[in-house]
Motif scaffolding. Structure first.
Motif, mmCIF file in Angstrom:
data_model
loop_
_atom_site.group_PDB
_atom_site.id
_atom_site.type_symbol
_atom_site.label_atom_id
_atom_site.label_comp_id
_atom_site.label_asym_id
_atom_site.label_seq_id
_atom_site.Cartn_x
_atom_site.Cartn_y
_atom_site.Cartn_z
ATOM 1 N N ASP A 20 0.985 -1.126 -0.048
ATOM 2 C CA ASP A 20 -0.094 0.041 0.018
ATOM 3 C C ASP A 20 0.811 1.404 0.077
ATOM 4 O OD1 ASP A 20 -2.351 1.643 0.183
ATOM 5 O OD2 ASP A 20 -2.231 1.519 2.442
ATOM 6 N N MET A 21 0.585 2.044 -1.008
ATOM 7 C CA MET A 21 1.260 3.199 -1.044
ATOM 8 C C MET A 21 1.102 4.248 0.180
ATOM 9 S SD MET A 21 3.430 2.609 -3.627
ATOM 10 C CE MET A 21 4.354 4.195 -3.901
ATOM 11 N N ASP A 73 -3.579 2.768 -5.728
ATOM 12 C CA ASP A 73 -2.229 2.708 -4.777
ATOM 13 C C ASP A 73 -2.083 1.572 -4.175
ATOM 14 O OD1 ASP A 73 -4.236 2.819 -3.004
ATOM 15 O OD2 ASP A 73 -3.285 4.452 -1.633
HETATM 16 MG MG LIG Z 1 -2.495 4.035 0.462
#
Ligand SMILES: [Mg+2]
Length: 409
Positions: A9-10, A134
């Protein structure tokens, strides 16, 4: 080899992408939300090149000066310390952190970085499942380094490769399956790696709130709480039959497995998006009767934008859906299958109009959205037996109000 699955997860993705071009805002509370970036702000990127980072911090708009009904899409970690985050109204957020800098969303830029980080991952580990702009799942099982230190070695390599190429950080959870990996990726945000093994279930998963299980939404969670179940550990104390009695065969059985950290869903490589959608929150609530013309125009424009998104991305869709949010925030969706895949605005408008007929329009509306699903590349489109319905739909003229039949908008 034991199964190892990662969830990546960014970190504060939209805000982090903005900070790449406005490095002078690093360390400050920044929120993304409100209006989309106006086209004329980016007409001459060459002229702006390099100059964006020289804009004085005092020139940026502040949250306290915002008026409107937009919501936050992303907040930087500095902003989150003030208790503001995704989906919070901007004016409400302004009361908590008036000095936060407000930037409009620039989805074209976020998509560019999204492709970039996903390509980097795919070069290292080929089985990647897209879970939105993302986040992704990655099957580590057979990738070199994917088993070493429970996956930490590979996770570190991916993290570093993404950072070196884009300047963006991400958090990764590696676990025996998707369910646990998704929870683990949140443990050490931002820029963290968490390794979970089956033995960690009691110590690390059971103390968590049931809401942390991807698939237990606010409604189910409220029901669980009513039954005295707060944590995943509480959930694991209940027997299968009790869960089935209270939540039905499917959900009950799933909860039973989930509480034990069991999930055998594969990581599915999907090279194309599941759906494309457009939606808009109105400046003021609109009423189906009183604001018919305005709503009709907005509805048509959304369909045109959706068609143009599909064409730009090179897809055709077979299901058309709509989403409405009423003034009381209740949300309804309806979906309609077409006989044939399309990226045609008038066909989409017609199908979306049919969906709308199946919804009560007595209450004022806050939000309207249109979506195309079951996407394919145009070339992959197989002619289906009943193509005549689509042909008919194509001939429907595009009008803002479908009032020919005296009903909608
Ligand atoms: Mg994120």
């Amino acid at each position: 080899m034991p199964r190892r699955v990662a969830h990546l997860d960014m970190d504060a993705f939209y805000a982090s992408v903005e900070l790449l071009r406005y490095p002078q805002l690093r360390g400050r509370a920044v929120v993304i939300g409100g209006a989309r970036r106006l086209a004329d702000e980016v007409t001459d990127p060459a002229r702006l090149e390099g100059s964006l980072s020289r804009i004085a911090v005092s020139e940026f708009p502040r949250l306290k000066d915002y008026t409107g009904r937009g919501v936050i899409t992303t907040a930087s970690y500095e902003a989150r310390r003030f208790g503001i985050g995704s989906a919070l109204g901007l004016m409400k957020a302004a009361r908590l952190c008036p000095q936060a800098i407000l930037l409009p969303a620039d989805f074209a830029e976020y998509r560019k970085y999204s492709h970039a980080f996903k390509n980097i991952i795919a070069e290292i580990a080929p089985i990647v499942e897209d879970r939105g702009i993302d986040e992704v799942y990655i099957d580590f099982t057979e990738v070199p380094g994917g088993q070493r230190e429970g996956g930490r070695v590979l996770a570190r390599l991916i993290q570093k490769s993404i950072f070196d190429a884009t300047g963006l950080t991400c958090s990764i959870g590696v676990a025996p399956n998707k369910l646990l990996a998704k929870m683990a990726s949140e443990f050490r945000k931002p820029n963290g790696i968490s390794i979970l093994t089956e033995g960690d279930l009691q110590a690390k998963i059971w103390p968590l709130a049931c809401r942390k299980v991807n698939g237990i939404g606010p409604k189910t969670d409220a029901e669980l709480q009513r039954l005295g179940i707060q944590t995943i550990g509480d959930l694991a104390q209940r027997d299968l039959q009790w869960l089935i009695d209270h939540f039905g065969q499917k959900t009950g059985a799933w909860m039973y497995e989930a509480a034990r950290g069991r999930d055998d869903r594969p990581v599915v490589t999907n090279s194309q998006p599941v759906s494309v959608s457009r939606e808009t929150t109105f400046a003021q609530n609109l009423h189906a009767q009183r604001n018919k013309a305005e709503l009709g125009a907005i509805f048509t424009r959304l369909c045109q934008q959706l068609a143009s998104d599909l064409q730009t991305k090179g897809y055709v869709g077979k299901t058309i859906g709509i989403k409405l949010r009423y003034a009381d925030f209740k949300c309804v969706t309806r979906e309609q299958s077409l006989a044939c895949h399309t990226a045609d605005a008038s066909v989409i408008r017609h199908a979306a109009g049919l969906c709308l007929k199946r919804i009560s329009l007595a209450q004022p509306l806050r939000l309207l959205g249109v979506r195309a699903g079951a996407l394919r590349r145009p070339g992959e489109c197989v002619a289906e037996p009943d193509a005549s319905a689509a042909a008919k739909a194509t001939s429907v003229p595009m009008t803002d109000s479908m009032s020919a039949d005296g009903q909608l908008f």
